[in-house]
Design a protein around this motif. Structure first.
Motif, PDB file in Angstrom:
ATOM      1  N   HIS A 541       0.810  -1.209   0.000  1.00  0.00           N
ATOM      2  CA  HIS A 541       0.000   0.000   0.000  1.00  0.00           C
ATOM      3  C   HIS A 541       0.850   1.269   0.000  1.00  0.00           C
ATOM      4  O   HIS A 541       0.326   2.361  -0.188  1.00  0.00           O
ATOM      5  CB  HIS A 541      -0.919   0.038   1.224  1.00  0.00           C
ATOM      6  CG  HIS A 541      -2.001  -0.999   1.205  1.00  0.00           C
ATOM      7  ND1 HIS A 541      -3.117  -0.894   0.404  1.00  0.00           N
ATOM      8  CD2 HIS A 541      -2.140  -2.156   1.890  1.00  0.00           C
ATOM      9  CE1 HIS A 541      -3.900  -1.943   0.604  1.00  0.00           C
ATOM     10  NE2 HIS A 541      -3.327  -2.723   1.491  1.00  0.00           N
ATOM     11  N   ALA A 542       2.146   1.125   0.250  1.00  0.00           N
ATOM     12  CA  ALA A 542       3.009   2.296   0.356  1.00  0.00           C
ATOM     13  C   ALA A 542       3.570   2.686  -1.003  1.00  0.00           C
ATOM     14  O   ALA A 542       3.874   1.833  -1.837  1.00  0.00           O
ATOM     15  CB  ALA A 542       4.156   2.030   1.330  1.00  0.00           C
ATOM     16  N   ASP A 543       3.710   3.992  -1.222  1.00  0.00           N
ATOM     17  CA  ASP A 543       4.329   4.488  -2.449  1.00  0.00           C
ATOM     18  C   ASP A 543       5.851   4.453  -2.350  1.00  0.00           C
ATOM     19  O   ASP A 543       6.549   4.369  -3.358  1.00  0.00           O
ATOM     20  CB  ASP A 543       3.848   5.914  -2.722  1.00  0.00           C
ATOM     21  CG  ASP A 543       2.361   5.978  -2.999  1.00  0.00           C
ATOM     22  OD1 ASP A 543       1.973   5.942  -4.175  1.00  0.00           O
ATOM     23  OD2 ASP A 543       1.583   6.046  -2.033  1.00  0.00           O
ATOM     24  N   LEU A 544       6.351   4.543  -1.127  1.00  0.00           N
ATOM     25  CA  LEU A 544       7.799   4.518  -0.909  1.00  0.00           C
ATOM     26  C   LEU A 544       8.052   3.869   0.452  1.00  0.00           C
ATOM     27  O   LEU A 544       7.483   4.287   1.464  1.00  0.00           O
ATOM     28  CB  LEU A 544       8.369   5.936  -0.921  1.00  0.00           C
ATOM     29  CG  LEU A 544       9.878   6.081  -0.671  1.00  0.00           C
ATOM     30  CD1 LEU A 544      10.679   5.398  -1.775  1.00  0.00           C
ATOM     31  CD2 LEU A 544      10.261   7.547  -0.559  1.00  0.00           C
ATOM     32  N   VAL A 545       8.890   2.819   0.480  1.00  0.00           N
ATOM     33  CA  VAL A 545       9.252   2.140   1.724  1.00  0.00           C
ATOM     34  C   VAL A 545      10.731   2.367   1.995  1.00  0.00           C
ATOM     35  O   VAL A 545      11.575   2.111   1.131  1.00  0.00           O
ATOM     36  CB  VAL A 545       8.953   0.634   1.661  1.00  0.00           C
ATOM     37  CG1 VAL A 545       9.383  -0.049   2.954  1.00  0.00           C
ATOM     38  CG2 VAL A 545       7.467   0.393   1.408  1.00  0.00           C
ATOM     39  N   ILE A 546      11.034   2.842   3.182  1.00  0.00           N
ATOM     40  CA  ILE A 546      12.412   3.100   3.592  1.00  0.00           C
ATOM     41  C   ILE A 546      12.775   2.078   4.671  1.00  0.00           C
ATOM     42  O   ILE A 546      12.095   1.980   5.693  1.00  0.00           O
ATOM     43  CB  ILE A 546      12.558   4.536   4.131  1.00  0.00           C
ATOM     44  CG1 ILE A 546      12.189   5.540   3.037  1.00  0.00           C
ATOM     45  CG2 ILE A 546      13.976   4.779   4.644  1.00  0.00           C
ATOM     46  CD1 ILE A 546      12.102   6.969   3.520  1.00  0.00           C
ATOM     47  N   SER A 547      13.822   1.319   4.427  1.00  0.00           N
ATOM     48  CA  SER A 547      14.209   0.238   5.334  1.00  0.00           C
ATOM     49  C   SER A 547      15.648   0.448   5.809  1.00  0.00           C
ATOM     50  O   SER A 547      16.605   0.030   5.142  1.00  0.00           O
ATOM     51  CB  SER A 547      14.087  -1.123   4.632  1.00  0.00           C
ATOM     52  OG  SER A 547      12.765  -1.338   4.187  1.00  0.00           O
ATOM     53  N   PRO A 548      15.834   1.103   6.961  1.00  0.00           N
ATOM     54  CA  PRO A 548      17.188   1.319   7.485  1.00  0.00           C
ATOM     55  C   PRO A 548      17.908  -0.003   7.760  1.00  0.00           C
ATOM     56  O   PRO A 548      17.281  -1.013   8.090  1.00  0.00           O
ATOM     57  CB  PRO A 548      16.943   2.095   8.780  1.00  0.00           C
ATOM     58  CG  PRO A 548      15.600   2.736   8.599  1.00  0.00           C
ATOM     59  CD  PRO A 548      14.810   1.745   7.786  1.00  0.00           C
ATOM     60  N   GLU A 549      19.207   0.009   7.612  1.00  0.00           N
ATOM     61  CA  GLU A 549      20.031  -1.163   7.893  1.00  0.00           C
ATOM     62  C   GLU A 549      20.244  -1.252   9.411  1.00  0.00           C
ATOM     63  O   GLU A 549      20.997  -0.471  10.002  1.00  0.00           O
ATOM     64  CB  GLU A 549      21.376  -1.045   7.171  1.00  0.00           C
ATOM     65  CG  GLU A 549      22.377  -2.142   7.513  1.00  0.00           C
ATOM     66  CD  GLU A 549      21.791  -3.528   7.349  1.00  0.00           C
ATOM     67  OE1 GLU A 549      21.849  -4.306   8.330  1.00  0.00           O
ATOM     68  OE2 GLU A 549      21.284  -3.840   6.252  1.00  0.00           O
ATOM     69  N   VAL A 550      19.522  -2.177  10.035  1.00  0.00           N
ATOM     70  CA  VAL A 550      19.553  -2.275  11.503  1.00  0.00           C
ATOM     71  C   VAL A 550      19.962  -3.665  11.978  1.00  0.00           C
ATOM     72  O   VAL A 550      19.877  -3.951  13.174  1.00  0.00           O
ATOM     73  CB  VAL A 550      18.170  -1.914  12.090  1.00  0.00           C
ATOM     74  CG1 VAL A 550      17.860  -0.449  11.869  1.00  0.00           C
ATOM     75  CG2 VAL A 550      17.073  -2.794  11.490  1.00  0.00           C
ATOM     76  N   SER A 551      20.392  -4.549  11.065  1.00  0.00           N
ATOM     77  CA  SER A 551      20.814  -5.886  11.494  1.00  0.00           C
ATOM     78  C   SER A 551      22.002  -5.759  12.442  1.00  0.00           C
ATOM     79  O   SER A 551      22.867  -4.905  12.281  1.00  0.00           O
ATOM     80  CB  SER A 551      21.184  -6.741  10.282  1.00  0.00           C
ATOM     81  OG  SER A 551      22.205  -6.123   9.527  1.00  0.00           O
ATOM     82  N   GLY A 552      21.983  -6.613  13.453  1.00  0.00           N
ATOM     83  CA  GLY A 552      23.047  -6.565  14.453  1.00  0.00           C
ATOM     84  C   GLY A 552      22.742  -5.651  15.617  1.00  0.00           C
ATOM     85  O   GLY A 552      23.497  -5.627  16.599  1.00  0.00           O
ATOM     86  N   ILE A 553      21.649  -4.904  15.528  1.00  0.00           N
ATOM     87  CA  ILE A 553      21.246  -4.033  16.628  1.00  0.00           C
ATOM     88  C   ILE A 553      20.220  -4.780  17.469  1.00  0.00           C
ATOM     89  O   ILE A 553      19.209  -5.265  16.954  1.00  0.00           O
ATOM     90  CB  ILE A 553      20.615  -2.717  16.124  1.00  0.00           C
ATOM     91  CG1 ILE A 553      21.587  -1.992  15.187  1.00  0.00           C
ATOM     92  CG2 ILE A 553      20.201  -1.830  17.287  1.00  0.00           C
ATOM     93  CD1 ILE A 553      22.854  -1.531  15.868  1.00  0.00           C
ATOM     94  N   GLY A 554      20.460  -4.883  18.760  1.00  0.00           N
ATOM     95  CA  GLY A 554      19.521  -5.565  19.632  1.00  0.00           C
ATOM     96  C   GLY A 554      18.225  -4.788  19.769  1.00  0.00           C
ATOM     97  O   GLY A 554      18.215  -3.555  19.737  1.00  0.00           O
TER      98      GLY A 554
END
Length: 591
Positions: A541-554
């Motif tokens: 449903h989103a026109d733009l999805v922003i996915s920050p790089e957060v792997s490794g963060i508890g």
């Protein structure tokens, strides 16, 4: 049956038939003959005109009201909305089969019924009618097979003043000036003539020739015929009130269709009793002329599809990356007309909705992290954390602000664990709504609201509530999602000393030599996993999805706020660079 002044005369039917697109190619004599053959059918709001599988021997043309075409049982899906001039049922007549869809009135409606014999006679004797029918069927087929959700954009709006303190002319001018940007708008005060048929004809002509129609209802008695007509004919009612609402309005909700309206309260607080009775889909409490102008501007932008939305996911400490996202979007020249969030995203979005700058939202988050409201542990009868410290902190930073008082429309979501459904918080005390939205099961105690519902974290059912915002219509939606990281939950130690202890110490504490994730980390991950399918569907449903790089963060690693902020800014840069056209469109809308 819906209440009408009288059955339309032949002359009135003819006047209406002239503005029906399907019949526009017929000559005057053909229309006159047809007007006499039509049977008038009245359907009250909520009643079914026909059901899927019924025998099909009649086609219909909508004279007034609103209906929706649905398909599928037991959970019907809305295929399209029928407004004045729309035809329905003609496809079933051509294929001589049963109804392939159901039709239900959402407003009191009047239709003209055309029998099969007369319908077939038109096809044989009026080639232009056959061509118009083919085009109408092609449009219907395209709408039926479209993958996207049917449009919920309202085209006919009723602006109703519930008391004489409201300057209706000023409000209408504010709304029309926002609607009238590349579109055509007609505004209709009470027109000449006292008959419903006169009003119906005036509205039909305006709807055919304009993109939007605004019906103005000055402060009047709740049962006034003009008010009843306008509230029954519109796609969206916008109720304006400058003082406590006259109880007669609330008692007349069922008759005048105020239910589901948007309520704008000017210079006073709306009580829970009024909200509970009218059940508006949105409430705005504004101050003075500037507040009214802001509300009308927001409604106008949303109705015309120019209202930019932002939705922030949950995700524990990883949601701190949202702060960098909103900072990066601001620096890119993008502003927001509506904001929503869930779980940890609910408090970050709340700060933004109340007018905080990204820097102020950052300081709010840092205060939360430094204070650490999640360390008041208790016996795990309802949850591991008592929650009192968390509640005191929310009261301190959010105070008694009501959601409807926020300068930017806002919502957050929680989960009703008894009824297993999403609860959308659009009104009420902001701190209470955020508290419910962030109540991770097992970590924080559930919240029991005034209705007796037991509420926990909204991420249990939907950790990215884009669909909730999309259901209101309004324009492009940007989503920030930190739920997609795929990593080992034990890799983030969250500063836990025992996780770095020798194997024999870990075995003594946890019963295992392995490095295991903390209880909090496991609980939050399970919450987000439970709604992973919903999140995947919501992203569409989103026109733009922003996915920050957060792997490794508890998920409980609150001390890495600066790092999360940087990740959010970097994610915006990457997303905008690859989005091109949609970004330009959103920037234009934000200007």
């Amino acid at each position: 049956m819906p209440a009408h002044d009288e059955t339309p005369t032949i002359a009135e039917r003819l006047e209406l038939l002239r503005v029906v697109p399907l019949l526009a190619t017929l000559g005057s004599s053909e229309l006159s003959d047809l007007a006499g053959d039509l049977r008038v059918v009245e359907v009250a709001a909520g009643e079914w005109l026909c059901r899927e599988g019924d025998p099909a021997d009649t086609a219909y043309v909508v004279s007034s009201g609103r209906l929706e075409v649905t398909r599928g049982l037991p959970e019907p899906q809305v295929i399209r909305t029928l407004r004045r001039g729309a035809a329905v049922g003609e496809l079933a007549l051509l294929r001589r089969g049963p109804r392939t869809a159901s039709v239900r009135a959402t407003r009191d409606s009047v239709l003209f019924a055309l029998a099969r014999g007369r319908f077939e006679q038109l096809i044989l004797n009026a080639p232009n009618f056959a061509l118009s029918l083919a085009r109408a069927m092609a449009d219907q087929l395209a709408a039926t097979t479209a993958a996207e959700t049917p449009s919920v954009t309202p085209r006919t709006l009723t602006l109703v003043a519930l008391d004489d303190r409201v300057d209706l002319s000023l409000a209408a001018q504010m709304l029309v000036s926002e609607l009238d940007r590349g579109t055509s708008v007609a505004i209709i005060d009470r027109p000449a003539g006292e008959q419903r048929a006169d009003w119906t004809v005036a509205l039909a002509r305006a709807e055919i020739s304009h993109d939007f129609v605004v019906l103005a209802v000055a402060a009047t008695e709740p049962g006034d015929p003009w008010a009843t007509f306008c509230l029954g004919e519109c796609d969206l009612a916008i109720a304006l009130s400058g003082r406590a609402i006259d109880p007669r309005w609330t008692r007349a909700v069922g008759a005048i269709a105020l239910s589901g309206s948007e309520l704008v309260a000017i210079d006073y607080r709306v009580g829970d009793d009024v909200i509970g009775t009218i059940a508006p889909r949105q409430v705005r409490a504004v101050r003075g002329r500037m507040g009214l102008a802001a509300a009308m501007r927001e409604i106008g932008r949303r109705v015309t599809g120019r209202g930019v939305g932002l939705v922030l996911s949950g995700g524990g400490a990883r949601a701190l990356a949202h702060i960098g996202v909103i900072e990066g979007l601001r620096d890119a020249g993008i502003t927001f007309d509506r904001i929503g969030g869930v779980s940890q995203g609910s408090i970050i979005s709340a700060g933004l909705a109340r007018g905080d700058s990204p820097e102020q939202v950052y300081e709010l988050a840092r205060y939360f992290c430094d204070t650490n409201p999640t360390n008041d542990y208790t016996l795990p009868l309802a949850a591991v954390i008592r929650g009192r410290k968390f509640e005191r902190l929310l009261d301190e930073v959010l105070g008694d602000t009501l959601i409807e008082e926020l300068p930017t429309p806002y919502f957050c979501t929680s989960t009703d664990v008894v009824n297993r459904e999403i609860v959308v918080h659009r009104t009420g005390r902001l701190a209470d709504a955020v508290r419910a939205s962030m109540s991770v099961p097992g970590l924080l105690p559930p919240v029991r609201d005034r209705s007796g519902r037991v509420l926990v974290d909204g991420g249990v059912l939907d950790n990215l509530p884009i669909a909730t915002m999309a259901a209101m219509g309004g324009g492009p939606i940007i989503a920030a999602d930190v739920t997609t990281a795929d990593d080992d939950p034990a890799a983030a130690t969250d500063g836990r000393r025992w996780a770095r202890a020798p194997a024999q110490v870990r075995r003594l504490i946890t019963g295992s030599d392995a490095v295991l994730p903390s209880l909090g980390e496991t609980i939050i991950r399970c919450v987000t996993l439970a709604s992973s399918d919903t999140v995947a569907a919501s992203r569409q449903h989103a026109d733009l999805v922003i996915s920050p790089e957060v792997s490794g963060i508890g998920l409980l690693d609150w001390q890495r706020l600066p790092e999360m902020r940087t990740a959010g800014i970097a994610a915006v840069t990457e997303a905008l660079a690859g989005a091109g056209e949609i970004v330009d469109r959103i920037r234009t809308m934000s200007a």
